[in-house]
Design an enzyme around this catalytic site. Sequence first.
Site, PDB file in Angstrom:
ATOM      1  N   ALA A 137       0.814  -1.221   0.000  1.00  0.00           N
ATOM      2  CA  ALA A 137       0.000   0.000   0.000  1.00  0.00           C
ATOM      3  C   ALA A 137       0.844   1.265   0.000  1.00  0.00           C
ATOM      4  O   ALA A 137       0.311   2.369   0.155  1.00  0.00           O
ATOM      5  CB  ALA A 137      -0.935   0.002   1.212  1.00  0.00           C
ATOM      6  N   HIS A 191       9.063  -4.578   2.900  1.00  0.00           N
ATOM      7  CA  HIS A 191       8.586  -4.342   1.529  1.00  0.00           C
ATOM      8  C   HIS A 191       9.655  -4.754   0.522  1.00  0.00           C
ATOM      9  O   HIS A 191      10.150  -3.946  -0.261  1.00  0.00           O
ATOM     10  CB  HIS A 191       8.193  -2.879   1.359  1.00  0.00           C
ATOM     11  CG  HIS A 191       6.936  -2.536   2.086  1.00  0.00           C
ATOM     12  ND1 HIS A 191       5.690  -2.652   1.526  1.00  0.00           N
ATOM     13  CD2 HIS A 191       6.736  -2.089   3.354  1.00  0.00           C
ATOM     14  CE1 HIS A 191       4.771  -2.286   2.404  1.00  0.00           C
ATOM     15  NE2 HIS A 191       5.375  -1.949   3.526  1.00  0.00           N
ATOM     16  N   ASP A 270      -0.314  -1.679  12.822  1.00  0.00           N
ATOM     17  CA  ASP A 270      -0.255  -1.135  11.457  1.00  0.00           C
ATOM     18  C   ASP A 270      -1.555  -0.396  11.143  1.00  0.00           C
ATOM     19  O   ASP A 270      -2.043  -0.407  10.009  1.00  0.00           O
ATOM     20  CB  ASP A 270       0.006  -2.232  10.431  1.00  0.00           C
ATOM     21  CG  ASP A 270       0.513  -1.684   9.090  1.00  0.00           C
ATOM     22  OD1 ASP A 270       0.896  -0.493   9.040  1.00  0.00           O
ATOM     23  OD2 ASP A 270       0.523  -2.441   8.103  1.00  0.00           O
ATOM     24  N   ALA A 304      -4.605  -2.738   2.708  1.00  0.00           N
ATOM     25  CA  ALA A 304      -3.689  -1.717   3.236  1.00  0.00           C
ATOM     26  C   ALA A 304      -3.365  -2.086   4.687  1.00  0.00           C
ATOM     27  O   ALA A 304      -3.263  -3.258   5.022  1.00  0.00           O
ATOM     28  CB  ALA A 304      -4.344  -0.345   3.112  1.00  0.00           C
TER      29      ALA A 304
END
Length: 378
Positions: A137, A191, A270, A304
């Site tokens: 995201a 990521h 998160d 997300a």
Amino acid sequence: MFYTNARIFCADYHFHFGAFEVKDGVFGEVLPGAVPEDAVDLQGATVIPGLVDVHNHGNSGCDFSDGDYAGLKTMAAYLARSGVTSFAPASMTLPYETLSKAFAAAARLHTEQPAGHARLLGIHMEGPYFSEKKKGAQNGAYLKNPDFEGFLALYEGCGGLVRIVDVAPELPGAAEFVAKASKKCTVSIAHTDSDYDHAKAAIQMGATHLTHLYNAMPPIHHRNPGVIPAAAEAPQVRTELICDGLHVHPAAVRLAFSIFGGERMVLISDALRCCGMPDGEYELGGQQVTLSGGVARLADGTIAGSATNLFECMRRAIFFGVPEESAVRAATANPACAIAAADRVGAIAPGKQADFIVCRADYTGKRVFLGGEELSLD
């Protein structure tokens, strides 16, 4: 003041029945035996340290990356009421000037520490040093290769408040970045489309953290093991886990605790600005997010962040079968260590901030204390 007749999560990471003292906003003695007659009887309640969330983007319609001080205070007030008494807000992949503004707001809140608000004890810099393939995201328009000078300018600009910085280890310059940045703060692998060798090299250079395990990284494969086994083999590496029941299947939650052990797991929320808000349209790093039925997604369907606070994530971890003591440790002491704040928070122990939660054995009916003062949860 003493509190007695309580089931206390103590600094040895086990529960013990006894009493504890709060004096001048910090914990005093923790006792198994007799206490003064005027002690407050907690009637067998469970007492745990205030939670520490080291990966939280927002709540209540506010996002850390907005760079808005009033919004950051709103976030901190919500967190305190939910039982998260310390936090390190997480930024997004955005231009440096946007991050600089957000970091300045964090530095102000860290200095002022207003009463009734969660303690801001650091910043988690999530991005922009990420893989395009595993950006999740994050906004791909602002991705960069690792840039130590750019990071250092942001780090120094907020007075060294960055406690975690993320990086994809396969990117050009990543090894050098990790070697330098790890001398300033915790470096986390995140990521990433990294293979095992690049991940292992980053760990050898000083990476000691893994951002949201399983999410935005390759799965384990028996011929191409990737990031997760590289981290599992390194005892100095802690790993985050989003335990909202949506990002990670309960079986994978149990597996993570089995692989890394309760001493290396860090539960995180998160959470996004939609946390604590009704279903609808929200914004994340310049992208539209739709919250529907508790799930936040980008327009292309990508999940997300979460809409769940850390206290609820901890409760769900226990419900999923994680041992209670491991789940509580992963939401308190371990994240405090990850942001170099274990000397102040994360445990019920003499000299630490008297931030604690009193609740039933099933973690309902909670009361939250910040610096020894009970908060109104209305």
